[in-house]
Write a protein that holds these residues in place. Structure first.
Motif, PDB file in Angstrom:
ATOM      1  N   SER A 126       0.582  -0.341  -9.855  1.00  0.00           N
ATOM      2  CA  SER A 126      -0.360  -0.229  -8.738  1.00  0.00           C
ATOM      3  C   SER A 126      -1.307  -1.424  -8.688  1.00  0.00           C
ATOM      4  O   SER A 126      -1.623  -1.920  -7.601  1.00  0.00           O
ATOM      5  CB  SER A 126      -1.163   1.068  -8.838  1.00  0.00           C
ATOM      6  OG  SER A 126      -0.294   2.175  -8.685  1.00  0.00           O
ATOM      7  N   ILE A 127      -1.737  -1.900  -9.836  1.00  0.00           N
ATOM      8  CA  ILE A 127      -2.607  -3.070  -9.874  1.00  0.00           C
ATOM      9  C   ILE A 127      -1.857  -4.297  -9.358  1.00  0.00           C
ATOM     10  O   ILE A 127      -2.394  -5.097  -8.592  1.00  0.00           O
ATOM     11  CB  ILE A 127      -3.160  -3.293 -11.302  1.00  0.00           C
ATOM     12  CG1 ILE A 127      -4.114  -2.152 -11.674  1.00  0.00           C
ATOM     13  CG2 ILE A 127      -3.844  -4.644 -11.423  1.00  0.00           C
ATOM     14  CD1 ILE A 127      -4.506  -2.122 -13.131  1.00  0.00           C
ATOM     15  N   TYR A 128      -0.613  -4.435  -9.752  1.00  0.00           N
ATOM     16  CA  TYR A 128       0.224  -5.535  -9.281  1.00  0.00           C
ATOM     17  C   TYR A 128       0.377  -5.477  -7.759  1.00  0.00           C
ATOM     18  O   TYR A 128       0.180  -6.471  -7.061  1.00  0.00           O
ATOM     19  CB  TYR A 128       1.577  -5.464  -9.985  1.00  0.00           C
ATOM     20  CG  TYR A 128       2.627  -6.356  -9.387  1.00  0.00           C
ATOM     21  CD1 TYR A 128       2.597  -7.727  -9.590  1.00  0.00           C
ATOM     22  CD2 TYR A 128       3.661  -5.825  -8.624  1.00  0.00           C
ATOM     23  CE1 TYR A 128       3.566  -8.554  -9.054  1.00  0.00           C
ATOM     24  CE2 TYR A 128       4.628  -6.639  -8.093  1.00  0.00           C
ATOM     25  CZ  TYR A 128       4.576  -8.001  -8.308  1.00  0.00           C
ATOM     26  OH  TYR A 128       5.532  -8.802  -7.770  1.00  0.00           O
ATOM     27  N   TRP A 129       0.739  -4.299  -7.229  1.00  0.00           N
ATOM     28  CA  TRP A 129       0.926  -4.155  -5.780  1.00  0.00           C
ATOM     29  C   TRP A 129      -0.380  -4.370  -5.032  1.00  0.00           C
ATOM     30  O   TRP A 129      -0.388  -4.951  -3.942  1.00  0.00           O
ATOM     31  CB  TRP A 129       1.501  -2.788  -5.448  1.00  0.00           C
ATOM     32  CG  TRP A 129       2.901  -2.577  -5.944  1.00  0.00           C
ATOM     33  CD1 TRP A 129       3.914  -3.496  -5.951  1.00  0.00           C
ATOM     34  CD2 TRP A 129       3.443  -1.392  -6.507  1.00  0.00           C
ATOM     35  NE1 TRP A 129       5.049  -2.936  -6.480  1.00  0.00           N
ATOM     36  CE2 TRP A 129       4.795  -1.648  -6.821  1.00  0.00           C
ATOM     37  CE3 TRP A 129       2.932  -0.127  -6.767  1.00  0.00           C
ATOM     38  CZ2 TRP A 129       5.630  -0.692  -7.384  1.00  0.00           C
ATOM     39  CZ3 TRP A 129       3.769   0.822  -7.320  1.00  0.00           C
ATOM     40  CH2 TRP A 129       5.099   0.540  -7.632  1.00  0.00           C
ATOM     41  N   LEU A 151       0.831  -1.207   0.000  1.00  0.00           N
ATOM     42  CA  LEU A 151       0.000   0.000   0.000  1.00  0.00           C
ATOM     43  C   LEU A 151       0.866   1.258   0.000  1.00  0.00           C
ATOM     44  O   LEU A 151       0.496   2.271  -0.603  1.00  0.00           O
ATOM     45  CB  LEU A 151      -0.954  -0.016   1.196  1.00  0.00           C
ATOM     46  CG  LEU A 151      -2.029  -1.102   1.165  1.00  0.00           C
ATOM     47  CD1 LEU A 151      -2.891  -1.034   2.428  1.00  0.00           C
ATOM     48  CD2 LEU A 151      -2.890  -1.008  -0.084  1.00  0.00           C
ATOM     49  N   GLY A 152       2.020   1.187   0.649  1.00  0.00           N
ATOM     50  CA  GLY A 152       2.964   2.304   0.608  1.00  0.00           C
ATOM     51  C   GLY A 152       3.480   2.553  -0.801  1.00  0.00           C
ATOM     52  O   GLY A 152       3.596   3.703  -1.240  1.00  0.00           O
ATOM     53  N   SER A 154       3.348   5.779  -5.623  1.00  0.00           N
ATOM     54  CA  SER A 154       3.108   5.835  -7.057  1.00  0.00           C
ATOM     55  C   SER A 154       2.106   6.931  -7.406  1.00  0.00           C
ATOM     56  O   SER A 154       2.316   7.704  -8.344  1.00  0.00           O
ATOM     57  CB  SER A 154       2.609   4.483  -7.557  1.00  0.00           C
ATOM     58  OG  SER A 154       2.349   4.513  -8.935  1.00  0.00           O
ATOM     59  N   PHE A 155       1.026   7.010  -6.643  1.00  0.00           N
ATOM     60  CA  PHE A 155       0.033   8.064  -6.891  1.00  0.00           C
ATOM     61  C   PHE A 155       0.612   9.439  -6.582  1.00  0.00           C
ATOM     62  O   PHE A 155       0.363  10.402  -7.294  1.00  0.00           O
ATOM     63  CB  PHE A 155      -1.238   7.829  -6.085  1.00  0.00           C
ATOM     64  CG  PHE A 155      -2.091   6.713  -6.611  1.00  0.00           C
ATOM     65  CD1 PHE A 155      -2.223   6.470  -7.966  1.00  0.00           C
ATOM     66  CD2 PHE A 155      -2.775   5.890  -5.746  1.00  0.00           C
ATOM     67  CE1 PHE A 155      -3.002   5.442  -8.457  1.00  0.00           C
ATOM     68  CE2 PHE A 155      -3.562   4.850  -6.214  1.00  0.00           C
ATOM     69  CZ  PHE A 155      -3.675   4.633  -7.574  1.00  0.00           C
ATOM     70  N   SER A 197       3.681  10.371  -6.828  1.00  0.00           N
ATOM     71  CA  SER A 197       4.652  10.761  -7.858  1.00  0.00           C
ATOM     72  C   SER A 197       3.975  11.169  -9.162  1.00  0.00           C
ATOM     73  O   SER A 197       4.627  11.679 -10.059  1.00  0.00           O
ATOM     74  CB  SER A 197       5.631   9.619  -8.123  1.00  0.00           C
ATOM     75  OG  SER A 197       4.995   8.570  -8.814  1.00  0.00           O
ATOM     76  N   GLY A 198       2.684  10.898  -9.266  1.00  0.00           N
ATOM     77  CA  GLY A 198       1.959  11.268 -10.482  1.00  0.00           C
ATOM     78  C   GLY A 198       2.096  10.263 -11.601  1.00  0.00           C
ATOM     79  O   GLY A 198       1.804  10.574 -12.757  1.00  0.00           O
ATOM     80  N   ASP A 199       2.523   9.070 -11.282  1.00  0.00           N
ATOM     81  CA  ASP A 199       2.692   8.025 -12.289  1.00  0.00           C
ATOM     82  C   ASP A 199       1.329   7.643 -12.865  1.00  0.00           C
ATOM     83  O   ASP A 199       0.404   7.315 -12.133  1.00  0.00           O
ATOM     84  CB  ASP A 199       3.364   6.804 -11.658  1.00  0.00           C
ATOM     85  CG  ASP A 199       3.766   5.757 -12.672  1.00  0.00           C
ATOM     86  OD1 ASP A 199       3.771   6.065 -13.875  1.00  0.00           O
ATOM     87  OD2 ASP A 199       4.087   4.639 -12.249  1.00  0.00           O
ATOM     88  N   THR A 200       1.207   7.710 -14.167  1.00  0.00           N
ATOM     89  CA  THR A 200      -0.064   7.368 -14.807  1.00  0.00           C
ATOM     90  C   THR A 200      -0.088   5.935 -15.327  1.00  0.00           C
ATOM     91  O   THR A 200      -1.087   5.494 -15.871  1.00  0.00           O
ATOM     92  CB  THR A 200      -0.355   8.328 -15.982  1.00  0.00           C
ATOM     93  OG1 THR A 200       0.741   8.263 -16.900  1.00  0.00           O
ATOM     94  CG2 THR A 200      -0.541   9.747 -15.473  1.00  0.00           C
ATOM     95  N   ASN A 201       1.015   5.203 -15.143  1.00  0.00           N
ATOM     96  CA  ASN A 201       1.059   3.796 -15.505  1.00  0.00           C
ATOM     97  C   ASN A 201       0.540   3.005 -14.302  1.00  0.00           C
ATOM     98  O   ASN A 201       1.258   2.776 -13.340  1.00  0.00           O
ATOM     99  CB  ASN A 201       2.489   3.377 -15.862  1.00  0.00           C
ATOM    100  CG  ASN A 201       2.581   1.928 -16.248  1.00  0.00           C
ATOM    101  OD1 ASN A 201       1.584   1.219 -16.328  1.00  0.00           O
ATOM    102  ND2 ASN A 201       3.786   1.467 -16.481  1.00  0.00           N
ATOM    103  N   TYR A 202      -0.703   2.587 -14.382  1.00  0.00           N
ATOM    104  CA  TYR A 202      -1.339   1.947 -13.233  1.00  0.00           C
ATOM    105  C   TYR A 202      -1.049   0.449 -13.135  1.00  0.00           C
ATOM    106  O   TYR A 202      -1.519  -0.202 -12.214  1.00  0.00           O
ATOM    107  CB  TYR A 202      -2.849   2.187 -13.279  1.00  0.00           C
ATOM    108  CG  TYR A 202      -3.199   3.643 -13.153  1.00  0.00           C
ATOM    109  CD1 TYR A 202      -2.888   4.352 -12.009  1.00  0.00           C
ATOM    110  CD2 TYR A 202      -3.817   4.313 -14.195  1.00  0.00           C
ATOM    111  CE1 TYR A 202      -3.184   5.694 -11.891  1.00  0.00           C
ATOM    112  CE2 TYR A 202      -4.126   5.658 -14.094  1.00  0.00           C
ATOM    113  CZ  TYR A 202      -3.804   6.341 -12.939  1.00  0.00           C
ATOM    114  OH  TYR A 202      -4.102   7.659 -12.825  1.00  0.00           O
ATOM    115  N   SER A 203      -0.261  -0.087 -14.060  1.00  0.00           N
ATOM    116  CA  SER A 203       0.015  -1.521 -14.006  1.00  0.00           C
ATOM    117  C   SER A 203       0.782  -1.896 -12.745  1.00  0.00           C
ATOM    118  O   SER A 203       0.519  -2.944 -12.147  1.00  0.00           O
ATOM    119  CB  SER A 203       0.778  -1.967 -15.251  1.00  0.00           C
ATOM    120  OG  SER A 203       2.036  -1.327 -15.324  1.00  0.00           O
TER     121      SER A 203
END
Length: 121
Positions: A98-101, A81-82, A87-88, A90-96
């Motif tokens: 986040s989905i993995y984590w 979750l950290g 990731s959010f 940092s503004g990362d728009t690659n959500y793959s």
């Protein structure tokens, strides 16, 4: 249920050991959303992951350590979750990533719940 939990624990332990090894051999900057993590913290996370992996399967040797799998699984949930939060942030728009984590966090939460409530060791 006990067999399912043990299978998930073993798979999560293997996954976590691989993650720890990856942290020892690669800098955090290899994942763009995690590049703000200092090297010392990155290495510490690798050590924590290695200890969690041991905690996931150590009760197979002795039942006196039956509290370790849910604790290790909850630590992994917090770590995942950290990573999602970072990731959010940092503004990362690659959500793959986040989905993995999130998937790893959900499996870890299920193991913790299963070992605490459904089928303790």
């Amino acid at each position: 249920m006990n067999i399912l939990l043990w299978i998930l624990q073993i798979l999560l332990a293997l996954h976590t050991i691989m993650g720890a090894i990856w942290k020892f051999t690669n800098p955090a900057s290899t994942v763009s959303s995690l590049q703000s993590i200092p090297h010392g913290v990155w290495q510490t996370l690798g050590i924590i992951e290695f200890l969690c992996a041991i905690g996931l399967f150590l009760p197979a040797l002795t039942k006196r350590l039956a509290i370790l799998p849910p604790i290790a699984a909850l630590i992994i949930v917090v770590e995942m979750l950290g990573y999602i939060g970072l990731s959010f942030y940092s503004g990362d728009t690659n959500y793959s990533h986040s989905i993995y984590w999130l998937t790893v966090a959900a499996i870890s939460a299920f193991i913790a719940y299963g070992r605490l409530e459904l089928r303790p060791l």
